[in-house]
Design a protein around this motif. Structure first.
Motif, PDB file in Angstrom:
ATOM      1  N   THR A  64      38.153  42.356  32.580  1.00 24.16           N
ATOM      2  CA  THR A  64      38.693  41.291  33.418  1.00 24.16           C
ATOM      3  C   THR A  64      39.529  41.852  34.563  1.00 24.16           C
ATOM      4  OG1 THR A  64      38.757  39.848  31.470  1.00 24.16           O
ATOM      5  CG2 THR A  64      40.006  39.140  33.393  1.00 24.16           C
ATOM      6  N   LEU A  65      40.251  42.941  34.300  1.00 24.86           N
ATOM      7  CA  LEU A  65      41.124  43.514  35.331  1.00 24.86           C
ATOM      8  C   LEU A  65      40.428  44.557  36.207  1.00 24.86           C
ATOM      9  CD1 LEU A  65      43.249  42.004  33.653  1.00 24.86           C
ATOM     10  CD2 LEU A  65      44.775  43.946  33.989  1.00 24.86           C
ATOM     11  N   ALA A  66      39.204  44.932  35.865  1.00 26.38           N
ATOM     12  CA  ALA A  66      38.491  45.972  36.620  1.00 26.38           C
ATOM     13  C   ALA A  66      38.352  45.653  38.104  1.00 26.38           C
ATOM     14  CB  ALA A  66      37.117  46.223  35.994  1.00 26.38           C
ATOM     15  N   PRO A  67      38.053  44.396  38.517  1.00 23.25           N
ATOM     16  CA  PRO A  67      37.920  44.115  39.953  1.00 23.25           C
ATOM     17  C   PRO A  67      39.179  44.402  40.765  1.00 23.25           C
ATOM     18  CG  PRO A  67      36.926  42.354  38.665  1.00 23.25           C
ATOM     19  CD  PRO A  67      37.669  43.225  37.703  1.00 23.25           C
ATOM     20  N   ALA A  68      40.326  44.495  40.106  1.00 26.10           N
ATOM     21  CA  ALA A  68      41.578  44.804  40.813  1.00 26.10           C
ATOM     22  C   ALA A  68      41.777  46.298  40.999  1.00 26.10           C
ATOM     23  CB  ALA A  68      42.761  44.210  40.058  1.00 26.10           C
ATOM     24  N   ASP A  88      44.857  46.207  43.619  1.00 31.93           N
ATOM     25  CA  ASP A  88      44.860  44.975  44.406  1.00 31.93           C
ATOM     26  C   ASP A  88      45.723  43.966  43.643  1.00 31.93           C
ATOM     27  OD1 ASP A  88      44.298  42.394  45.382  1.00 31.93           O
ATOM     28  OD2 ASP A  88      42.296  42.978  46.048  1.00 31.93           O
ATOM     29  N   GLN A  89      46.958  43.808  44.081  1.00 35.56           N
ATOM     30  CA  GLN A  89      47.929  43.034  43.320  1.00 35.56           C
ATOM     31  C   GLN A  89      47.549  41.562  43.188  1.00 35.56           C
ATOM     32  OE1 GLN A  89      50.563  43.986  41.515  1.00 35.56           O
ATOM     33  NE2 GLN A  89      50.101  46.131  41.943  1.00 35.56           N
ATOM     34  N   GLN A  94      46.022  37.371  39.420  1.00 36.85           N
ATOM     35  CA  GLN A  94      45.172  36.237  39.069  1.00 36.85           C
ATOM     36  C   GLN A  94      44.393  36.512  37.793  1.00 36.85           C
ATOM     37  OE1 GLN A  94      44.931  33.150  39.987  1.00 36.85           O
ATOM     38  NE2 GLN A  94      43.220  32.779  38.576  1.00 36.85           N
ATOM     39  N   ALA A  95      43.886  37.734  37.652  1.00 40.79           N
ATOM     40  CA  ALA A  95      43.115  38.091  36.459  1.00 40.79           C
ATOM     41  C   ALA A  95      43.989  38.074  35.211  1.00 40.79           C
ATOM     42  CB  ALA A  95      42.472  39.460  36.641  1.00 40.79           C
ATOM     43  N   LEU A  96      45.203  38.623  35.322  1.00 44.98           N
ATOM     44  CA  LEU A  96      46.078  38.725  34.155  1.00 44.98           C
ATOM     45  C   LEU A  96      46.674  37.367  33.774  1.00 44.98           C
ATOM     46  CD1 LEU A  96      47.532  40.371  31.997  1.00 44.98           C
ATOM     47  CD2 LEU A  96      49.290  40.934  33.695  1.00 44.98           C
ATOM     48  N   PHE A  97      47.384  36.748  34.719  1.00 43.59           N
ATOM     49  CA  PHE A  97      48.126  35.529  34.396  1.00 43.59           C
ATOM     50  C   PHE A  97      47.263  34.273  34.477  1.00 43.59           C
ATOM     51  CE2 PHE A  97      51.443  38.449  36.102  1.00 43.59           C
ATOM     52  CZ  PHE A  97      52.086  38.674  34.891  1.00 43.59           C
ATOM     53  N   GLY A  98      46.190  34.330  35.262  1.00 45.66           N
ATOM     54  CA  GLY A  98      45.334  33.166  35.381  1.00 45.66           C
ATOM     55  C   GLY A  98      44.191  33.141  34.395  1.00 45.66           C
TER      56      GLY A  98
END
Length: 283
Positions: A64-68, A88-89, A94-98
């Motif tokens: 989930t976090l790879a795109p960042a 990419d913050q 968005q990936a983590l908290f959303g």
């Protein structure tokens, strides 16, 4: 050499030791576990969780976090190899908290029978899982002050509920000391309990210090460490002082872990902790 926030732990026998594993013969003996928890302030339960469940969530998290840019391109998400460039913050947050924090995958992990069922058995009551559950990944090479969790005890952040809330720290993957797992200050829960009884409450909520060697000297106590494995959990009281080691993994692996909290549903609940975790929630 073990460090935390850049401070080097003293590795003499009176300042560094090993966490004590809970013996197999006590695992089904609730009274024995309570005696151990009161004596030590913690329980180290090896192989408490199904490793396939831990691995599945680890994969979900890093995918989930790879795109960042969190992970290195071309590596498997389950490896958790840190990406080389800046994160990419906006995408990360968005990936983590959303997505990850409110996900059914995360909730299912935290309510596994070996977690929720265990707490229900251990506490002998209906139990409540605090909705504010924290996920952390740490990259190797981050060792300045503020990069690793500083020394603290959990009650300073949970003032509005029972002081009998129990925390479970879960390494989401193998976590040797080089990856930066938790370390506990031996016997510190007894000191904290005495200070709490005297009304010396720490407000506002704050860590104690980043200087783990200095704190060990002040308490004349040892920091306790171990190599954690996927499936292991640490359960600790709200009074024991603990912190995290720096991640110095030579292969670029990130440490991933979560800490969650259970208590008896019949006891006072800190309602500030009943929203999903966010790093700007003020807690």
């Amino acid at each position: 050499m073990l460090t935390s926030n850049g401070y080097e732990l003293v590795e003499s026998p009176d300042r560094l030791g090993q966490l004590t594993e809970t013996p197999d013969e006590e695992r089904s003996d609730r009274d024995a576990l309570w005696r151990r928890l009161r004596a030590q302030g913690y329980l180290l339960l090896r192989d408490q969780l199904p490793t396939e469940e831990v691995a599945a969530f680890r994969r979900f998290y890093f995918e989930t976090l790879a795109p960042a840019g969190v992970t290195r391109s071309g590596t498997g998400p389950e490896d958790g190899i840190a990406g080389p460039g800046p994160i990419d913050q906006a995408t990360y947050r968005q990936a983590l908290f959303g997505h990850v924090v409110p996900s059914v995958e995360y909730d299912r992990l935290c309510r596994l029978p070996s977690i929720a069922g265990w707490f229900g058995w251990f506490l002998g009551d209906d139990v409540h899982l605090h909705r504010r559950k924290i996920l952390r990944h740490t990259r190797p090479g981050q060792n300045g002050i503020g990069t690793a969790t500083q020394a603290h005890y959990d009650l300073v952040y949970l003032r509005d509920g029972t002081d009998r809330v129990l925390s479970m720290w879960i390494p989401l993957g193998d976590c040797p000391t080089t990856l930066g797992g938790l370390t506990y200050l031996e016997g510190s829960h007894r000191v904290v309990l005495a200070e709490e009884a005297q009304g010396r409450l720490k407000r506002p909520a704050a860590s104690i210090t980043a200087d783990l060697p200095g704190l060990a000297d002040a308490h004349d106590a040892r920091w306790l460490v171990t190599d954690y494995r996927a499936g292991d959990v640490m359960i600790h009281s709200a009074h024991i002082i603990h912190a995290a080691l720096d991640n110095v993994d030579p292969d670029g692996r990130m440490r991933l872990s979560t800490d969650i909290r259970y208590q008896r549903a019949s006891e006072p609940i800190d309602w500030r902790w009943q929203q999903h975790w966010h790093d700007r929630d003020g807690l």
